[in-house]
Design an enzyme around this catalytic site. Structure first.
Site, mmCIF file in Angstrom:
data_model
loop_
_atom_site.group_PDB
_atom_site.id
_atom_site.type_symbol
_atom_site.label_atom_id
_atom_site.label_comp_id
_atom_site.label_asym_id
_atom_site.label_seq_id
_atom_site.Cartn_x
_atom_site.Cartn_y
_atom_site.Cartn_z
ATOM 1 N N LYS A 49 0.802 -1.224 0.000
ATOM 2 C CA LYS A 49 0.000 0.000 0.000
ATOM 3 C C LYS A 49 0.839 1.279 0.000
ATOM 4 O O LYS A 49 0.388 2.321 -0.492
ATOM 5 C CB LYS A 49 -0.937 0.007 1.206
ATOM 6 C CG LYS A 49 -2.075 -0.992 1.145
ATOM 7 C CD LYS A 49 -3.160 -0.529 0.195
ATOM 8 C CE LYS A 49 -4.412 -1.380 0.298
ATOM 9 N NZ LYS A 49 -5.493 -0.878 -0.574
ATOM 10 N N GLN A 79 -1.985 2.892 7.360
ATOM 11 C CA GLN A 79 -0.579 3.047 7.728
ATOM 12 C C GLN A 79 0.226 3.669 6.598
ATOM 13 O O GLN A 79 1.061 4.553 6.832
ATOM 14 C CB GLN A 79 0.013 1.682 8.081
ATOM 15 C CG GLN A 79 -0.574 1.049 9.318
ATOM 16 C CD GLN A 79 -0.074 -0.364 9.509
ATOM 17 O OE1 GLN A 79 1.025 -0.588 10.019
ATOM 18 N NE2 GLN A 79 -0.867 -1.335 9.090
ATOM 19 N N SER A 299 1.131 -9.726 -0.383
ATOM 20 C CA SER A 299 0.790 -8.302 -0.321
ATOM 21 C C SER A 299 1.151 -7.600 0.975
ATOM 22 O O SER A 299 1.305 -6.370 0.990
ATOM 23 C CB SER A 299 -0.703 -8.110 -0.599
ATOM 24 O OG SER A 299 -1.484 -8.837 0.331
#
Length: 320
Positions: A49, A79, A299
Site C-alpha cells: 500500500k 498506515q 501483499s
C-alpha cells in the site's frame, strides 16, 4: 496506463523498498511449477500500500497538500497513507473500523495520522469521511479506486517482471481491487500472454460474483480472517478487472491459514492472512500450473502477534 505505472515507479523508487523476490524448492515441488514470491511484507509500513499512497500524495498540488488528506481503511492503507503524509508533511485523517487490528491502529497513529473510529461495515467507513471533507476541505485518497493508487500498486508486478522476466501466471489478492488492477495492467502490457488470476476469500467474494455477472455486487457482512480484503470493488477497479484479469477464484479460511502457515514455517516469512491469499489460490489446484513459471504477490505482513508472544511468555514463565 503502463506509462502511469512507469511514472509512478520513477516517483517512488528512491523512497519505497525494492522488495525481494523469493523462491523455494519445496514450494516448486509442491506445485509442480517454478514460483516467484514478490514479498511486499518487506515494504515500508509492511504492505504494498505504501507504493500507491506515496504516488498519490506526491502528485497533489500544494494547495491540496495544505488542506490535508483523508481516507478510510482497516489498516494497511491507513498506515501507508499516514507515513506517506508524514514524509511529505501533509496532515492525514483516517477513518478506521472499530474491529480494526490494534497493531494497525497503533502503527497508523504512530505515523502521525489522526484516527476516527467508524462502524464495521465497508459502507460505514465511507460515510464517516463525508462530513469531514465538507467541514475541512480534506482531499479524499481512496484506498483502491483512485487511479494514482492503482498506478502505484502496479509497480509491484512491474518490478517483479523486470526482475524475473517471463511468467505464465501472476496471482494476486483481491479486496477493493487496486492491487489486482495495477498488476493486470502491468502484466498485460509487458507480458501479453501471461494470465492474471485474482484470489479472494470465499467469505468476501464480491469480486468473484461481480466478475461472473458483469456488474458490481457490493460485499455484504464480510467475515474473513483476511481483514484487508473485506472491501468492495470500485467503478475504476471493476472496469480494469473486467478488461484485464483472466480469472477470479476463491479460497476458504482453512486454505488461507494453511498457506500462511507454509510461508511462516517453510520460508520464514511473517505474512498476514490477506498476504497469504494469493498462495492459497495456487495451492487450491483450481488452475493447472504444471511446469509453469508463476508469480505470487505476497501483499503484506501486518499481523497482531500479541497473543502469540503472550503464550510464549506464559510457557517460559515470564511475566510481561
Amino acid at each position: 496506463m503502463l506509462e502511469e505505472i512507469e511514472r509512478a515507479y520513477q516517483r517512488i523508487k528512491a523512497i519505497a523498498n525494492p522488495t525481494p523476490i523469493m523462491t523455494s524448492s519445496t514450494l516448486d515441488k509442491k506445485t509442480g511449477s517454478k514460483c516467484f514470491l514478490k514479498c511486499e511484507n518487506f515494504q515500508k509500513t509492511g504492505s504494498f500500500k505504501f507504493r500507491g499512497a506515496y504516488n498519490a500524495l506526491s502528485q497533489l498540488p500544494q494547495a491540496q497538500k495544505k488542506k490535508g488528506v483523508i481516507t478510510h481503511s482497516s489498516g494497511n492503507h491507513a498506515q501507508a497513507l499516514a507515513l506517506a503524509a508524514k514524509l511529505l508533511e501533509i496532515e492525514a485523517t483516517i477513518a478506521m473500523p472499530e474491529h480494526a487490528s490494534q497493531v494497525k491502529v497503533t502503527a497508523t497513529r504512530n505515523y502521525g495520522a489522526k484516527i476516527i473510529t467508524c462502524g464495521p461495515q465497508p459502507t460505514d467507513r465511507e460515510r464517516a469521511v463525508i462530513p469531514l471533507i465538507r467541514k475541512h476541505g480534506y482531499v479524499l485518497v481512496h484506498p483502491s479506486n483512485d487511479l494514482r493508487i492503482i498506478a502505484g500498486a502496479g509497480t509491484v508486478a512491474y518490478e517483479m517482471i523486470k526482475n524475473v522476466g517471463e511468467l505464465d501466471y501472476i496471482f494476486g489478492p483481491v479486496g477493493g481491487g487496486g492491487l489486482i488492477s495495477g498488476t493486470a495492467i502491468a502484466t498485460k502490457s509487458l507480458l501479453p500472454s501471461s494470465k492474471v488470476i485474482g484470489v479472494e476469500p470465499e467469505k468476501a467474494n464480491d469480486a468473484y460474483q461481480s466478475f461472473r455477472v458483469g456488474k458490481i455486487i457490493p460485499v455484504k457482512d464480510p467475515d474473513t480472517i483476511a481483514d484487508g480484503l473485506r472491501t468492495s470493488l470500485g467503478n475504476n477497479t471493476f472496469k480494469i478487472i473486467m478488461k484485464n484479469v483472466d480469472q477470479i477464484i476463491t479460497v476458504s479460511e482453512e486454505e488461507i491459514i494453511d498457506a500462511m502457515q507454509f510461508l511462516w514455517e517453510r520460508l520464514k516469512l511473517v505474512v498476514e492472512p490477506s498476504g497469504a491469499v494469493s498462495l492459497a489460490g495456487v495451492f487450491s489446484n483450481q488452475i493447472n500450473l504444471s511446469s509453469k513459471r508463476v508469480g505470487i504477490i505476497i501483499s503484506g505482513g501486518n499481523i497482531d502477534l500479541t497473543d502469540f508472544f503472550a503464550r510464549i511468555r506464559k510457557r517460559a514463565g515470564v511475566i510481561g
